[in-house]
Design a protein around this motif. Structure first.
Motif, short mmCIF file in Angstrom:
data_model
loop_
_atom_site.label_atom_id
_atom_site.label_comp_id
_atom_site.label_asym_id
_atom_site.label_seq_id
_atom_site.Cartn_x
_atom_site.Cartn_y
_atom_site.Cartn_z
N ASN A 353 0.82 -1.21 0.00
CA ASN A 353 0.00 0.00 0.00
C ASN A 353 0.86 1.27 0.00
O ASN A 353 0.74 2.13 0.87
N ILE A 354 1.72 1.38 -1.00
CA ILE A 354 2.50 2.59 -1.21
C ILE A 354 1.75 3.44 -2.23
O ILE A 354 1.44 2.97 -3.33
N HIS A 355 1.45 4.68 -1.88
CA HIS A 355 0.63 5.55 -2.73
C HIS A 355 1.47 6.72 -3.25
O HIS A 355 2.12 7.43 -2.48
N PHE A 356 1.47 6.90 -4.57
CA PHE A 356 2.15 8.02 -5.22
C PHE A 356 1.10 8.92 -5.86
O PHE A 356 0.25 8.46 -6.62
N GLU A 357 1.19 10.23 -5.58
CA GLU A 357 0.25 11.18 -6.17
C GLU A 357 0.96 12.50 -6.48
O GLU A 357 1.56 13.11 -5.60
N CYS A 379 11.66 -0.24 -8.54
CA CYS A 379 10.69 -0.68 -7.54
C CYS A 379 10.62 -2.20 -7.53
O CYS A 379 10.21 -2.82 -8.52
N THR A 380 11.05 -2.81 -6.45
CA THR A 380 11.01 -4.26 -6.31
C THR A 380 10.34 -4.66 -5.00
O THR A 380 10.45 -3.96 -3.99
N ASN A 381 9.63 -5.78 -5.03
CA ASN A 381 9.00 -6.37 -3.85
C ASN A 381 8.03 -5.40 -3.17
O ASN A 381 8.05 -5.23 -1.95
N ALA A 382 7.18 -4.78 -3.98
CA ALA A 382 6.16 -3.88 -3.44
C ALA A 382 4.82 -4.26 -4.06
O ALA A 382 4.71 -4.40 -5.28
N VAL A 383 3.80 -4.41 -3.21
CA VAL A 383 2.49 -4.88 -3.69
C VAL A 383 1.39 -3.93 -3.22
O VAL A 383 1.54 -3.22 -2.23
N GLY A 384 0.28 -3.93 -3.97
CA GLY A 384 -0.89 -3.15 -3.57
C GLY A 384 -0.68 -1.66 -3.68
O GLY A 384 -1.27 -0.88 -2.92
N ASN A 385 0.17 -1.21 -4.62
CA ASN A 385 0.46 0.21 -4.74
C ASN A 385 -0.64 0.93 -5.52
O ASN A 385 -1.40 0.32 -6.27
#
Length: 398
Positions: A353-357, A379-385
């Motif tokens: 849950n990393i959010h970019f805006e 970006c590696t090993n990140a989910v639900g962004n």
């Protein structure tokens, strides 16, 4: 109790509008000539202040007060906050053998404290930085912190300046409800481990309207930092605003509720960063927000590094710190490295849950004459962004 015959000011009255009694360090024997060590006079002054039942102020007037390590310890008698006003310069002894503890100035076990600046803390760090080898030696001796707050609740620090601290400028440890405003912390870019403000195991910390330029993190938050609000801070030089390193110690408390807003980074090594150590025990870092950030010629504007290994020690196991619910919003400016966003999360505990805006970071090389290239991201090993608005550079996680 020390005699109050040496005290300037009026005797405190009863009630909410009590008159403040002023305890001047010169009245207790401080020379303020920059040559004689005044620590004993400062200790005597503090004892009188702390044992006074009414409103009390410890005054450090104009002058240069040479000091070895000094401890201002509570609990104190008054139901009013203790005020410490620093108008002059407090000059640290340069002889490291005098510092048997971890700090130069320590406020400990106090409920209700107001430290007002106007003067300066001068750590004389340039005389000892050559002995600091913590970047290469894991068994090194940490340089003394300039001013440490330990088990201080309901504290205010404002208009304080610190230059050339031997180690960290300010440390907040095991504290609750601390407010720091209009702080100025300065050291050269090549000074080792001179972090501006270091926060650990503390809840409800506010830092705002401040300028920090050092040789390490402008602000660093490690285990147990909770509900930290950083607003309108100018950072540079230095290593940016960092969460971590996390995972250094067993049974670390989680980090949560960190807000960094309306801050500017100029010529820093990093911008906003979360870093964890490989091979560490499980813990969490969550509820983190970086918003309204300006990057001016920053080397690494946005970083999540879960393979942080500053001394090159080999680790076969991944980090077990779970990073989640992190927002990067309204971040713009320039990066002097092409890779403006670098997210290397743990394969054992992927970021979630990393959010970019509205992120707009442009690559601007230091040297002229180069063909302009687009900024890139990792970006590696990140989910639900999730993503919204402008996204430069674009991010593709895998």
């Amino acid at each position: 109790m020390l005699s109050l015959a040496l005290v300037s000011g009026s005797q405190a009255a009863k009630g909410r509008h009590a008159i403040e009694t002023v305890f001047n360090v010169r009245s207790f024997g401080a020379k303020g000539d920059g040559r004689h060590d005044d620590w004993q006079a400062f200790q005597k002054t503090w004892l009188a202040v702390c044992h006074h039942p009414g409103k009390a102020k410890m005054l450090v007037p104009t002058g240069v007060f040479l000091l070895g390590p000094v401890i201002f310890q509570g609990p104190c008698l008054s139901r009013f906050p203790i005020v410490v006003q620093i108008q002059g310069t407090m000059l640290a002894q340069s002889d490291l053998s005098l510092f048997v503890g971890q700090e130069w100035i320590l406020f400990e076990n106090i409920n209700g404290l107001i430290v007002i600046g106007g003067g300066t803390l001068d750590g004389q760090g340039s005389a000892v930085w050559k002995y600091s080898d913590c970047n290469a030696n894991s068994n090194c001796q940490q340089m003394p912190v300039g001013m440490r707050f330990y088990k201080v609740d309901n504290g205010i620090v404002r208009k304080l300046s610190s230059v050339n601290s031997k180690g960290f400028h300010l440390s907040i440890n095991n504290c609750n409800n601390m407010k720091l405003r209009n702080i100025r912390l300065i050291a050269p870019a090549d000074s080792p481990n001179t972090d501006g403000i270091h926060i650990a195991n503390s809840n409800m910390v506010l830092i705002e309207r401040s300028e920090i330029g050092t040789g390490d993190d402008c602000i660093g938050m490690i285990e147990g930092a909770k509900n930290v609000n950083i607003n309108n801070v100018r950072c540079g030089p230095g290593h940016g605003i960092s969460i971590g390193s996390l995972g250094k110690f067993p049974d670390e408390e989680d980090v949560t509720g960190i807000t960094v807003n309306n801050c500017t980074f100029t010529a820093t090594d990093n911008g906003v960063r979360i870093k964890t150590i490989p091979g560490c025990p499980p813990s969490k870092a969550s509820g983190i927000s970086f918003t309204n950030i300006v990057m001016n010629g920053v080397k690494n504007p946005i970083i999540i590094d879960q393979e942080y290994n500053p001394r090159g020690k080999k680790q076969s196991k991944p980090s077990m710190v779970k990073i989640s619910d992190v927002t990067f919003k309204n971040i713009q400016g320039t990066s002097i490295s092409q890779e403006a966003i670098n997210m290397v999360c743990s394969k054992a505990a992927p970021c979630q849950n990393i959010h970019f805006e509205n992120v707009n970071l442009r690559f601007t090389p230091i040297l002229g004459g180069f063909k302009m290239l687009d900024a890139t991201s990792t970006c590696t090993n990140a989910v639900g962004n999730s993503f919204a608005g402008i996204q430069i550079p674009p991010i593709a996680c895998h």
